[in-house]
Structure formats: C-alpha cells, structure tokens
Enzyme design. Structure first.
Site, mmCIF file in Angstrom:
data_model
loop_
_atom_site.group_PDB
_atom_site.id
_atom_site.type_symbol
_atom_site.label_atom_id
_atom_site.label_comp_id
_atom_site.label_asym_id
_atom_site.label_seq_id
_atom_site.Cartn_x
_atom_site.Cartn_y
_atom_site.Cartn_z
ATOM 1 N N ARG A 36 0.818 -1.223 0.117
ATOM 2 C CA ARG A 36 -0.041 -0.048 0.164
ATOM 3 C C ARG A 36 0.979 1.282 -0.091
ATOM 4 N NH1 ARG A 36 -4.956 -2.299 3.760
ATOM 5 N NH2 ARG A 36 -6.180 -2.446 2.001
ATOM 6 N N LYS A 202 -19.243 -16.817 0.353
ATOM 7 C CA LYS A 202 -20.874 -16.894 0.557
ATOM 8 C C LYS A 202 -21.653 -15.595 -0.267
ATOM 9 C CE LYS A 202 -20.303 -16.459 5.411
ATOM 10 N NZ LYS A 202 -20.685 -15.214 6.545
ATOM 11 N N GLY A 353 -9.967 -7.710 -2.679
ATOM 12 C CA GLY A 353 -10.149 -8.566 -1.811
ATOM 13 C C GLY A 353 -9.246 -9.978 -1.898
ATOM 14 N N GLY A 376 -13.587 -3.611 0.655
ATOM 15 C CA GLY A 376 -14.998 -3.166 0.691
ATOM 16 C C GLY A 376 -15.335 -2.146 -0.119
HETATM 17 P P1 AMP Z 1 -14.478 -13.984 -0.009
HETATM 18 O O1 AMP Z 1 -13.879 -13.144 0.953
HETATM 19 O O2 AMP Z 1 -15.899 -13.655 0.171
HETATM 20 O O3 AMP Z 1 -13.839 -13.413 -1.283
HETATM 21 O O4 AMP Z 1 -14.227 -15.153 0.242
HETATM 22 C C1 AMP Z 1 -12.916 -15.867 0.129
HETATM 23 C C2 AMP Z 1 -12.727 -17.217 0.934
HETATM 24 O O5 AMP Z 1 -13.887 -17.924 0.121
HETATM 25 C C3 AMP Z 1 -11.615 -17.789 0.762
HETATM 26 O O6 AMP Z 1 -10.813 -17.859 2.112
HETATM 27 C C4 AMP Z 1 -11.693 -19.068 0.281
HETATM 28 O O7 AMP Z 1 -11.053 -20.112 0.721
HETATM 29 C C5 AMP Z 1 -13.465 -19.171 0.449
HETATM 30 N N1 AMP Z 1 -13.717 -20.321 -0.346
HETATM 31 C C6 AMP Z 1 -13.849 -20.470 -1.737
HETATM 32 N N2 AMP Z 1 -14.346 -21.499 -2.147
HETATM 33 C C7 AMP Z 1 -14.804 -22.147 -1.332
HETATM 34 C C8 AMP Z 1 -15.423 -23.654 -1.014
HETATM 35 N N3 AMP Z 1 -15.970 -24.209 -1.963
HETATM 36 N N4 AMP Z 1 -15.794 -23.839 0.169
HETATM 37 C C9 AMP Z 1 -15.291 -22.984 1.235
HETATM 38 N N5 AMP Z 1 -14.605 -21.769 1.049
HETATM 39 C C10 AMP Z 1 -14.467 -21.412 -0.005
#
Ligand code: AMP
Length: 408
Positions: A36, A202, A353, A376
């Site tokens: 950064r 999610k 992210g 974010g």
């Molecule tokens: P996000 O911060 O919402 O982009 O989520 C990132 C996280 O999603 C990472 O830590 C990944 O390990 C997790 N992730 C990706 N695919 C899966 C999966 N199939 N099951 C569980 N976690 C997942």
C-alpha cells in the site's frame, strides 16, 4: 474522467494535504507487506516534483481503547516511506495541536510531513469515523488543497476524506484515478462482451454485486463456496459443501431472472475432510456424495469458463473459485488467473479482496489490466453504489466524452 485529477490542480509551493491508505499489516513493530505504501508513491513523487509541501494523512488499524494507540502508530510507516523515497519524512506524533501546526507552517517546498494515525481521533467519540465537523474543518485548515488517494476508504464518510474534501479544492490522486477509471467506468459502460466471474465463500456477502453485475454483464460465471447455494437451488445434492439455506430462494430467483446469463460449475474437487492434504477427487455436479464437500471447481468447469471468457472485451473478477489457501484447491483459481492473463485485447480487472491476494500470490500481479487496492470499497463500487470518498472529489470541467474509452 468526471473528477479532478492531479493534472487539474495547482500544487506548486502549496501545502497539499494527501489522504493515503497506509493501513498496512504490522507485526511486532515491523511492516509485513508494504504494497500500500508502494502504491501511493507515484502521487507523492509527482507532488514533490511539482514543488508541493506534502502533508500525509492515513489511518492504521482500529482504535477502540488506549492500548491500541502504541501498536497502531504510523511512525513505522513514516520510516518505511522515507526509505522508499530516499528522503526524510517528518513524523509528528499528534493529529492536531501546536507542534503539528508549527511544523506545517515551517515546511519548505518538497518537504514531507506525516501526522499520526487519523483514527487516534476515534478514541474520544469516533471523531474521525463519524466525520466530526470540527475535526474535518481543522484538518482542512492545515492545507491549501486536498488530494484523495485512499481508495480503500472511499466507501466511508470520514473526517479525513469527506470532511476535508467538502471544505477544500479536491483532486483524485493517481491511485484513486486508476480505480475510478477501471472499475467505475467499467461498471458504468463496459466494452462488450463483458463477463464477470464471482467466487468467494458466501452469496450473502455479494448479493448486491451479483444483482448489479447480472444487470450489466453478458455472462456471470459463478465459482467458489457461493456456487453450492446455487446448485442447491436447482435441487442438486451438494453433500457437506458450504451453503446458505436462507439464500437458496434468492439464488433460485437470481437464476430465473438471469435467463441463462449465470454459468455454474459442472464439476468439483470434493473431499471428506476440510484440510490441506486429505485425499480428494473430481466429480460431476450430479455426483457429490453425502459425506463430501466441494472445495474447488474441476477441470471441466475450467474448460467451460475458458470458452465463456474467449473473446470477452471486459472481464471483472471478484472472489476465488476455490479454497486457494490449500494448494490442492488453488488449481481452479490459478487456472482463472492463467486464462485471464492470456486473453488478448481484453480489459481484465480484479475487484480487490481475496482474489486480488490470490492473483498476486500466484505471480500474476503484472498480468492484469488492474488489480483493485480496495476490498470493501471495490465491492461497493461493483454494486454500482456511489462512494462518498469519490463523490466528494471535485468534478472536473466536463470533457464531453463518456465511458471506458474516455481518456480525458
Ligand atoms: P471472499 O472473501 O468472500 O472473497 O471469500 C474468500 C474465501 O472463500 C477464501 O478464504 C476461500 O477459501 C473461500 N472459499 C472459496 N471457495 C470455497 C469453498 N468451495 N468452500 C469453502 N470456502 C471457499
């Protein structure tokens, strides 16, 4: 660009307040990732070359109690910045007061001063984070002109961004300009075909992003943990895979609304144990067993996604398509990096992210058109929301052209 940039303001000999995002990870008093700081260098160097007096403001971590102060001091950051610039950076261990004012008033052209963490002002009534009007006015009084280069906090209305820009002439720094140019104008008027790739854990974290991108993208490829909620919505068995039961109806609704725009995985890497080295197998989407969970997309999905991405003129990607932290399940995310890196004449943008972290970690840093520096902030930008930190930058004189091709 509709917003003022560094080219639009006079900085020679002026006291230029610069909001940067120096919220770097610090462990045992040492910076573990200075990316950064490096990202802010072009703006700082430009201002120095233009003979400005540069006054830096940034936050670092969260300040809730007295004990948070010492470990979140920006002093260590000022020292690293000084090394990177090869010149002294005068650090003032206060966010307001006589010492700060005297130092600023005695600055010469090309001097740099960094004040203490803006969030020290949160200790007593969240003055920074609640955009306290006296604080914004005070900080604005310290400079002649304001440059906002902190995209990471653009989704927040704080005293150190909106509080100052509502009182001083304000331009975007180079980093902010890049984010507006790449993410903002892509979401506004993308060159088509426009394909979005969404992953991550999610659905609930990204409902706004999915809905907005479904409106503007030609195809939305879904991977990662969120894919299983969509598989469930179609009635498939997903075993122990991550799922949000309260979002299954929403996923059904999105699938109907998408009219074929959403492309889901057709195979997965599945395992009986969520760990780095437990055995796993690839299986078809209809054959996940009760005691298995999907942790990555499989080779057939990679092929399918590659076909969908061929010929795309714009690609936006947010969220890894598997548990990339484990090598066995990083293959899908790596394959997406490779496919995107090899597309020709395509604007490839990673929306911050974990997917940004994954791409950098896997060695693809230089191979995308743009990797956003905001988590974010870039999510909210992709949702099509107006970000207060950007809105409060002055508008430039209308250049008359619009969209992603606008080079004004
Ligand atoms: P996000 O911060 O919402 O982009 O989520 C990132 C996280 O999603 C990472 O830590 C990944 O390990 C997790 N992730 C990706 N695919 C899966 C999966 N199939 N099951 C569980 N976690 C997942």
């Amino acid at each position: 660009m509709k917003k003022k940039t560094l080219e639009d303001i006079q900085v020679n000999g002026k006291k230029v307040l610069v909001r940067v995002d120096f919220n770097v990870p610090v462990q045992d008093g040492k910076i573990t990732d200075d990316n950064r700081i490096i990202q802010a260098l072009p703006t700082i160097k430009f201002l120095l070359e233009e003979n400005a007096k540069v006054i830096l403001l940034s936050h670092l971590g969260r300040i809730k109690k007295q004990e948070d102060l010492q470990k979140n001091s920006l002093k260590v950051v000022s020292e690293r910045l000084s090394e990177l610039l090869g010149k002294p950076v005068k650090f003032i261990n206060e966010t307001r007061g006589q010492k700060l004012e005297d130092t600023i008033n005695n600055m010469k052209e090309q001097d740099i001063v960094m004040m203490e963490n803006t969030r020290f002002e949160d200790l007593d009534g969240k003055k920074e984070s609640k955009n306290d009007s006296d604080l914004g006015e005070y900080w604005a009084s310290l400079g002649d002109v304001f440059v906002n280069d902190a995209f990471g906090t653009a989704h927040r209305e704080h005293a150190s961004n909106v509080g100052i820009s509502s009182r001083l002439e304000t331009a975007a720094g180079f980093l902010m300009e890049k984010e507006i140019r790449y993410i903002g104008s892509t979401v506004e008027s993308p060159e088509r075909p426009f394909v979005a790739i969404l992953g991550g854990a999610k659905v609930s974290d990204k409902i706004g992003v999915i809905e907005n991108l479904l409106n503007i993208a030609d195809k939305v490829l879904i991977g990662g943990g969120m894919a299983y909620t969509f598989m469930k919505a179609q009635g498939y068995n997903i075993g122990n895979s991550i799922v949000e039961m309260d979002k299954v109806d929403l996923a059904k609704h999105l699938l109907e609304q998408a009219k074929g725009k959403i492309i889901l995985p057709v195979d997965f890497a599945v395992t009986k144990e969520f760990s780095a080295d437990a055995p796993y197998r690839y299986t078809d989407y209809k054959s996940i067993k009760e005691d298995e969970e999907g942790l990555d997309i499989g080779p057939k999905t990679i092929k399918l996604f590659k076909k969908e991405l061929k010929g795309a003129k714009t690609v936006v990607w947010n969220g890894p398509v598997g548990v990339f932290e484990f090598e066995n399940y990083a293959k899908g995310t790596k394959a997406i990096c490779e496919i995107l890196a090899n597309l020709e004449n395509t604007r490839t943008i990673i929306g911050g992210g974990d997917s940004a972290a994954a791409a950098i970690q896997m060695g693809f840093k230089e191979r995308f058109t743009h990797i956003s520096t905001g988590g974010g902030a870039s999510l909210q930008f992709l949702e099509g929301k107006e970000l207060p930190g950007i809105e409060s930058i002055d508008d430039s004189v209308d250049c008359g052209c619009e969209g992603s091709d606008c080079e004004c």
